[in-house]
Design a protein around this motif. Structure first.
Motif, PDB file in Angstrom:
ATOM      1  N   CYS A  66      10.325 -44.250  22.887  1.00 56.48           N
ATOM      2  CA  CYS A  66      11.715 -44.381  23.337  1.00 56.48           C
ATOM      3  C   CYS A  66      12.377 -45.690  22.924  1.00 56.48           C
ATOM      4  CB  CYS A  66      11.795 -44.206  24.849  1.00 56.48           C
ATOM      5  SG  CYS A  66      11.509 -42.504  25.399  1.00 56.48           S
ATOM      6  N   PHE A  67      11.597 -46.708  22.559  1.00 59.92           N
ATOM      7  CA  PHE A  67      12.202 -47.947  22.089  1.00 59.92           C
ATOM      8  C   PHE A  67      12.740 -47.820  20.663  1.00 59.92           C
ATOM      9  CE2 PHE A  67       9.720 -49.778  25.601  1.00 59.92           C
ATOM     10  CZ  PHE A  67      10.601 -50.711  26.110  1.00 59.92           C
ATOM     11  N   GLY A  68      12.332 -46.781  19.942  1.00 56.94           N
ATOM     12  CA  GLY A  68      12.846 -46.556  18.596  1.00 56.94           C
ATOM     13  C   GLY A  68      12.420 -47.602  17.592  1.00 56.94           C
ATOM     14  N   LEU A  69      11.183 -48.116  17.723  1.00 58.17           N
ATOM     15  CA  LEU A  69      10.669 -49.160  16.855  1.00 58.17           C
ATOM     16  C   LEU A  69       9.383 -48.703  16.174  1.00 58.17           C
ATOM     17  CD1 LEU A  69      11.194 -52.234  19.197  1.00 58.17           C
ATOM     18  CD2 LEU A  69      12.441 -51.745  17.081  1.00 58.17           C
ATOM     19  N   PRO A  70       8.963 -49.386  15.104  1.00 59.28           N
ATOM     20  CA  PRO A  70       7.683 -49.049  14.479  1.00 59.28           C
ATOM     21  C   PRO A  70       6.519 -49.311  15.436  1.00 59.28           C
ATOM     22  CG  PRO A  70       9.000 -50.497  13.063  1.00 59.28           C
ATOM     23  CD  PRO A  70       9.661 -50.476  14.407  1.00 59.28           C
ATOM     24  N   ALA A  71       5.424 -48.617  15.240  1.00 57.48           N
ATOM     25  CA  ALA A  71       4.236 -48.833  16.064  1.00 57.48           C
ATOM     26  C   ALA A  71       3.689 -50.240  15.834  1.00 57.48           C
ATOM     27  CB  ALA A  71       3.180 -47.788  15.723  1.00 57.48           C
ATOM     28  N   GLY A  72       2.995 -50.771  16.865  1.00 58.94           N
ATOM     29  CA  GLY A  72       2.350 -52.053  16.689  1.00 58.94           C
ATOM     30  C   GLY A  72       2.483 -53.011  17.853  1.00 58.94           C
ATOM     31  N   MET A  73       3.076 -52.572  18.967  1.00 62.32           N
ATOM     32  CA  MET A  73       3.210 -53.446  20.123  1.00 62.32           C
ATOM     33  C   MET A  73       3.449 -52.606  21.369  1.00 62.32           C
ATOM     34  SD  MET A  73       5.715 -56.770  20.634  1.00 62.32           S
ATOM     35  CE  MET A  73       7.167 -55.881  21.189  1.00 62.32           C
ATOM     36  N   ALA A  74       3.132 -53.167  22.517  1.00 59.70           N
ATOM     37  CA  ALA A  74       3.415 -52.512  23.798  1.00 59.70           C
ATOM     38  C   ALA A  74       4.009 -53.531  24.760  1.00 59.70           C
ATOM     39  CB  ALA A  74       2.155 -51.902  24.391  1.00 59.70           C
ATOM     40  N   VAL A  75       4.740 -53.013  25.728  1.00 59.37           N
ATOM     41  CA  VAL A  75       5.347 -53.820  26.788  1.00 59.37           C
ATOM     42  C   VAL A  75       4.588 -53.532  28.076  1.00 59.37           C
ATOM     43  CG1 VAL A  75       7.439 -54.240  28.136  1.00 59.37           C
ATOM     44  CG2 VAL A  75       7.612 -53.735  25.673  1.00 59.37           C
ATOM     45  N   MET A  76       4.161 -54.580  28.762  1.00 60.28           N
ATOM     46  CA  MET A  76       3.475 -54.465  30.050  1.00 60.28           C
ATOM     47  C   MET A  76       4.308 -55.195  31.098  1.00 60.28           C
ATOM     48  SD  MET A  76      -0.371 -55.773  31.043  1.00 60.28           S
ATOM     49  CE  MET A  76      -1.097 -55.442  32.662  1.00 60.28           C
ATOM     50  N   VAL A  77       4.515 -54.550  32.243  1.00 56.09           N
ATOM     51  CA  VAL A  77       5.344 -55.104  33.310  1.00 56.09           C
ATOM     52  C   VAL A  77       4.524 -55.136  34.593  1.00 56.09           C
ATOM     53  CG1 VAL A  77       7.488 -54.840  34.606  1.00 56.09           C
ATOM     54  CG2 VAL A  77       7.397 -54.108  32.202  1.00 56.09           C
ATOM     55  N   CYS A  78       4.495 -56.298  35.259  1.00 57.95           N
ATOM     56  CA  CYS A  78       3.666 -56.453  36.466  1.00 57.95           C
ATOM     57  C   CYS A  78       4.482 -56.988  37.638  1.00 57.95           C
ATOM     58  CB  CYS A  78       2.508 -57.411  36.199  1.00 57.95           C
ATOM     59  SG  CYS A  78       1.251 -56.771  35.084  1.00 57.95           S
ATOM     60  N   SER A  79       4.178 -56.448  38.813  1.00 59.55           N
ATOM     61  CA  SER A  79       4.826 -56.888  40.046  1.00 59.55           C
ATOM     62  C   SER A  79       4.147 -58.153  40.578  1.00 59.55           C
ATOM     63  CB  SER A  79       4.720 -55.788  41.103  1.00 59.55           C
ATOM     64  OG  SER A  79       3.378 -55.682  41.562  1.00 59.55           O
ATOM     65  N   PRO A  80       4.790 -58.850  41.516  1.00 57.34           N
ATOM     66  CA  PRO A  80       4.132 -59.989  42.163  1.00 57.34           C
ATOM     67  C   PRO A  80       2.811 -59.586  42.835  1.00 57.34           C
ATOM     68  CG  PRO A  80       6.477 -60.007  42.637  1.00 57.34           C
ATOM     69  CD  PRO A  80       6.201 -58.704  41.950  1.00 57.34           C
ATOM     70  N   LYS A  81       2.758 -58.382  43.404  1.00 57.72           N
ATOM     71  CA  LYS A  81       1.521 -57.901  44.032  1.00 57.72           C
ATOM     72  C   LYS A  81       0.401 -57.801  43.018  1.00 57.72           C
ATOM     73  CE  LYS A  81      -0.289 -53.896  46.621  1.00 57.72           C
ATOM     74  NZ  LYS A  81       0.069 -52.575  47.216  1.00 57.72           N
ATOM     75  N   ALA A  82       0.709 -57.345  41.813  1.00 53.47           N
ATOM     76  CA  ALA A  82      -0.317 -57.238  40.774  1.00 53.47           C
ATOM     77  C   ALA A  82      -0.868 -58.615  40.415  1.00 53.47           C
ATOM     78  CB  ALA A  82       0.264 -56.554  39.543  1.00 53.47           C
ATOM     79  N   LEU A  83       0.006 -59.597  40.305  1.00 54.35           N
ATOM     80  CA  LEU A  83      -0.458 -60.946  39.968  1.00 54.35           C
ATOM     81  C   LEU A  83      -1.292 -61.551  41.096  1.00 54.35           C
ATOM     82  CD1 LEU A  83       2.612 -62.455  38.088  1.00 54.35           C
ATOM     83  CD2 LEU A  83       0.414 -61.768  37.137  1.00 54.35           C
ATOM     84  N   ARG A  84      -0.935 -61.244  42.342  1.00 51.66           N
ATOM     85  CA  ARG A  84      -1.763 -61.725  43.457  1.00 51.66           C
ATOM     86  C   ARG A  84      -3.161 -61.130  43.387  1.00 51.66           C
ATOM     87  NH1 ARG A  84       3.173 -61.048  46.354  1.00 51.66           N
ATOM     88  NH2 ARG A  84       2.472 -59.050  47.233  1.00 51.66           N
ATOM     89  N   HIS A  85      -3.245 -59.837  43.057  1.00 50.12           N
ATOM     90  CA  HIS A  85      -4.559 -59.203  42.896  1.00 50.12           C
ATOM     91  C   HIS A  85      -5.329 -59.854  41.752  1.00 50.12           C
ATOM     92  CE1 HIS A  85      -4.702 -55.334  45.361  1.00 50.12           C
ATOM     93  NE2 HIS A  85      -3.599 -55.930  45.750  1.00 50.12           N
ATOM     94  N   ALA A  86      -4.649 -60.154  40.673  1.00 50.92           N
ATOM     95  CA  ALA A  86      -5.320 -60.798  39.537  1.00 50.92           C
ATOM     96  C   ALA A  86      -5.879 -62.158  39.932  1.00 50.92           C
ATOM     97  CB  ALA A  86      -4.337 -60.943  38.377  1.00 50.92           C
ATOM     98  N   GLU A  87      -5.138 -62.898  40.732  1.00 50.15           N
ATOM     99  CA  GLU A  87      -5.601 -64.212  41.170  1.00 50.15           C
ATOM    100  C   GLU A  87      -6.815 -64.104  42.081  1.00 50.15           C
ATOM    101  OE1 GLU A  87      -2.051 -65.687  42.884  1.00 50.15           O
ATOM    102  OE2 GLU A  87      -1.128 -66.210  40.953  1.00 50.15           O
ATOM    103  N   ILE A  88      -6.868 -63.075  42.926  1.00 55.35           N
ATOM    104  CA  ILE A  88      -8.033 -62.859  43.793  1.00 55.35           C
ATOM    105  C   ILE A  88      -9.266 -62.554  42.955  1.00 55.35           C
ATOM    106  CG2 ILE A  88      -9.037 -61.289  45.499  1.00 55.35           C
ATOM    107  CD1 ILE A  88      -6.156 -61.007  46.652  1.00 55.35           C
ATOM    108  N   ILE A  89      -9.109 -61.718  41.940  1.00 56.66           N
ATOM    109  CA  ILE A  89     -10.246 -61.356  41.075  1.00 56.66           C
ATOM    110  C   ILE A  89     -10.640 -62.543  40.206  1.00 56.66           C
ATOM    111  CG2 ILE A  89     -10.931 -59.852  39.147  1.00 56.66           C
ATOM    112  CD1 ILE A  89      -9.132 -57.683  40.443  1.00 56.66           C
ATOM    113  N   GLY A  90      -9.659 -63.278  39.703  1.00 61.16           N
ATOM    114  CA  GLY A  90      -9.926 -64.517  38.963  1.00 61.16           C
ATOM    115  C   GLY A  90     -10.515 -64.312  37.586  1.00 61.16           C
ATOM    116  N   ASP A  91     -10.221 -63.189  36.955  1.00 64.14           N
ATOM    117  CA  ASP A  91     -10.789 -62.911  35.633  1.00 64.14           C
ATOM    118  C   ASP A  91     -10.122 -63.769  34.562  1.00 64.14           C
ATOM    119  OD1 ASP A  91     -11.866 -61.600  33.299  1.00 64.14           O
ATOM    120  OD2 ASP A  91      -9.958 -60.503  33.198  1.00 64.14           O
TER     121      ASP A  91
END
Length: 364
Positions: free
Chosen positions: A185-210
């Motif tokens: 739907c972005f109408g662009l050549p292949a080769g990249m993706a967009v990732m979107v994260c909520s504040p809750k997702a980042l809090r979970h990432a900080e707890i896991i600490g990877d």
């Protein structure tokens, strides 16, 4: 070229101009840590927030593909296990890939003509519930998932929106992780993706600490705070994304257009063609309108008819999407993405009417 392939699909024609502009401006040779590159990245991120209505407190990242996001979710956002609810091939692939990384993956497969709101949800302590917003393999679409939010209030909701982001308006706050490759739907050549994260997702990432991997979410986040990527990026793709976002309408306008076009397509097949597959007919695979995708139509026919249609269209310079997964031989697919023009849609309809027996001909 007229293509309705559902990814990689048709790019916006103006991409040709921006490719030359990128070359002339030296974008292809800039240092990815330079101020120029950071400004390009910032522009693309700001425009994504603006044009797609992404909430200000949701963070945006650029990665290599939607498949890479599967890996990031498993490594950086999953502490115990993930729960996958799906009805088609791409949801299945996501669950299979997560199983290569995680010790436990739970799966719930539901029928493609069943609403996800109707399925029996298991009791689960999964960290992440994984959904496919638009199942490209069978042309289904999730409208909402309120029962899932109620059943798993502590879990992160991750949504693969590869065939819908930038084509339909998304309820961003109904999930914590969204992602999509740009070749649809972005109408662009292949080769990249967009990732979107909520504040809750980042809090979970900080707890896991990877922080063990090059694409650990926390490491990515540290870089994107400076409008830098975690690896040498596809600078050209980010530049093209920024330029396209400057040109396209607000997502509310695009979404309304795509929805109207989808209705026209479904009406076209139902009004003009015999739905009796045993009589050489064709019909939308999904018969329940509320479950139908607006961006990818799966059209069902006998395998010999599908093969015949694709061959004829190819001879006319029109590429249709192949069937996929369980529907590989019995469907062809039509992309309804924003970059596909009205002229292209009219050309395909004209050829289908010329080469397929339609109701008017059958009646005579």
């Amino acid at each position: 070229m007229i293509t309705f392939y559902p990814g990689p699909s048709k790019v916006y024609p103006v991409v040709e101009h921006y490719l030359k502009q990128a070359f002339d401006e030296g974008v292809l040779s800039i240092n990815h840590r330079s101020q120029t590159c950071m400004q390009i990245t910032r522009s693309a991120i700001d425009l994504l927030h603006q044009k797609l209505h992404i909430p200000a407190d949701y963070t945006i990242y650029f990665v290599s593909s939607a498949t890479e996001v599967w890996e990031i979710i498993a490594q950086s956002l999953t502490q115990r296990h993930s729960l996958h609810l799906y009805n088609g091939a791409f949801g299945d692939k996501w669950a299979e890939y997560a199983g290569r990384i995680l010790p436990q993956v739970s799966r719930v497969f539901y029928d493609y003509e069943q609403s996800i709101e109707e399925i029996l949800l298991p009791d689960s302590d999964a960290d992440v519930v994984c959904l496919t917003h638009n199942e490209t393999s069978n042309g289904t679409h999730l409208k909402q998932w309120n029962t899932i939010l109620q059943k798993y209030p502590e879990a992160l909701i991750a949504v693969d929106a590869t065939s819908s982001m930038a084509g339909v308006e998304l309820d961003w706050q109904s999930a914590d992780i969204w992602f999509a490759s740009v070749q649809k739907c972005f109408g662009l050549p292949a080769g990249m993706a967009v990732m979107v994260c909520s504040p809750k997702a980042l809090r979970h990432a900080e707890i896991i600490g990877d922080r063990k991997y090059y694409n650990s979410l926390l490491f990515m986040n540290d870089n994107f705070k400076k409008y830098q990527t975690h690896y040498t990026p596809n600078v050209l793709e980010i530049y093209l994304l920024s330029k396209i976002l400057e040109q396209i309408p607000d997502i509310s306008e695009t979404s309304a257009r795509i929805e109207a076009q989808a209705k026209e397509w479904y009406d076209f097949f139902e009004e003009h063609f015999d739905a009796d597959l045993t009589n050489g007919g064709v019909k939308p695979l999904i018969q329940i309108p509320a479950l139908r995708s607006d961006t990818v139509l799966a059209i069902e026919a006998q395998p010999a008819v599908v093969k015949h249609i694709k061959q004829i269209m190819e001879a006319q310079g029109i590429t249709l999407g192949n069937g996929y997964g369980a529907w590989k031989d019995s469907t062809f697919r039509i992309a309804n993405f924003p970059a596909i023009s009205e002229a292209d849609r009219l050309a395909l309809r004209e050829q289908l009417l010329l080469h397929l027996p339609n109701k008017a001909v059958v009646t005579v």
